[in-house]
Design a protein around this motif. Structure first.
Motif, short mmCIF file in Angstrom:
data_model
loop_
_atom_site.label_atom_id
_atom_site.label_comp_id
_atom_site.label_asym_id
_atom_site.label_seq_id
_atom_site.Cartn_x
_atom_site.Cartn_y
_atom_site.Cartn_z
N LEU A 1 18.48 27.78 67.34
CA LEU A 1 18.64 26.40 66.41
C LEU A 1 19.52 25.62 66.46
N TYR A 2 20.70 26.16 67.78
CA TYR A 2 21.06 25.04 68.76
C TYR A 2 20.60 24.41 69.20
N THR A 3 20.08 23.14 69.08
CA THR A 3 19.62 21.64 69.56
C THR A 3 20.40 20.78 70.20
N VAL A 4 21.55 20.54 69.64
CA VAL A 4 22.29 19.52 69.98
C VAL A 4 23.26 20.21 71.34
N THR B 1 18.12 16.92 78.25
CA THR B 1 17.13 16.06 77.79
C THR B 1 18.58 14.95 76.90
N ILE B 2 18.54 13.47 77.81
CA ILE B 2 19.39 12.31 76.98
C ILE B 2 18.39 11.40 75.88
N VAL B 3 18.91 10.98 74.61
CA VAL B 3 18.25 10.29 74.41
C VAL B 3 19.28 9.36 73.85
N TYR B 4 18.54 8.29 73.81
CA TYR B 4 20.00 6.96 73.84
C TYR B 4 19.33 5.86 72.50
N GLU C 1 14.40 21.01 75.30
CA GLU C 1 14.31 20.99 74.12
C GLU C 1 14.11 19.16 73.42
N ASN C 2 12.93 19.39 72.44
CA ASN C 2 12.07 18.04 71.95
C ASN C 2 12.77 16.93 71.46
N GLU C 3 12.03 16.13 72.46
CA GLU C 3 13.22 14.87 72.07
C GLU C 3 12.77 14.24 70.90
#
Length: 192
Positions: A24-27, A81-84, A100-102
């Protein structure tokens, strides 16, 4: 040799399967930087990831240097993995592990951006963000708690934060409430 006869091989398989178990600790982190790479807001949810402020700022600077001129939405850096997303003079980042799932991370990023856009009345820029930091922190806390994604729907976040565009900003409400309370206390102390 089979896994039963070779304990070393069995132990490695077990460790690999534990590393890829869903969580559950995704972020791992969320941060917002200005167009110079300076931190405006950051929350790190994994205390082992970057335990010191110096390491966090170094990571943020490295991420900013790799992403501020890029035209992408996803980066892979330092095993993360970094989304921005950028808007005028702000850069919004959501960080997860390499596995992690983007799409999940992007849902968090979009929810954060849309919620803040509503709170800031579509004026998502540095000055407005700084003027409404209490609302920004409330939004982040409603979306993510300890690295667990709680909500990805901006409407639900805004409802939980109980914030409407036609209301006074939270800071003005707080000041107005304090002034009203002070006036009443002074009035009652004079009448006694």
């Amino acid at each position: 040799m089979t896994a039963q006869t070779c304990p070393r091989q069995h132990r490695n398989n077990t460790m690999d399967s534990l590393a890829l178990e869903p969580s559950l600790y995704t972020v791992k982190a969320v941060f917002i930087l200005d167009n110079d790479g300076n931190r405006l807001l950051s929350k790190y949810y994994d205390p082992e990831l970057y335990p010191s402020m110096k390491e966090q700022r170094s990571f943020e600077k490295n991420v900013f240097n790799k992403t501020h001129k890029a035209d992408n939405e996803i980066a892979f850096l330092e095993g993360m993995t970094i989304v921005y997303k950028s808007s005028i003079d702000l850069f919004f980042y959501v960080v997860g592990s390499a596995q992690e799932n983007e799409l999940m991370l992007m849902a968090v990023l979009n929810c954060l951006f849309e919620s803040l856009s509503h709170i800031l009345r579509k004026n998502v820029e540095r000055r407005c963000l700084l003027d409404n930091m209490d609302g920004v922190f409330l939004v982040v806390d409603e979306i993510i708690d300890g690295g667990v994604i709680l909500e990805s729907d901006p409407q639900q976040v805004l409802e939980k934060v109980n914030y409407r565009a036609d209301d006074n900003p939270l800071t003005e409400q707080s000041v107005a409430q304090v002034l009203q309370s002070a006036k009443e206390q002074i009035k009652w102390s004079i009448l006694k």
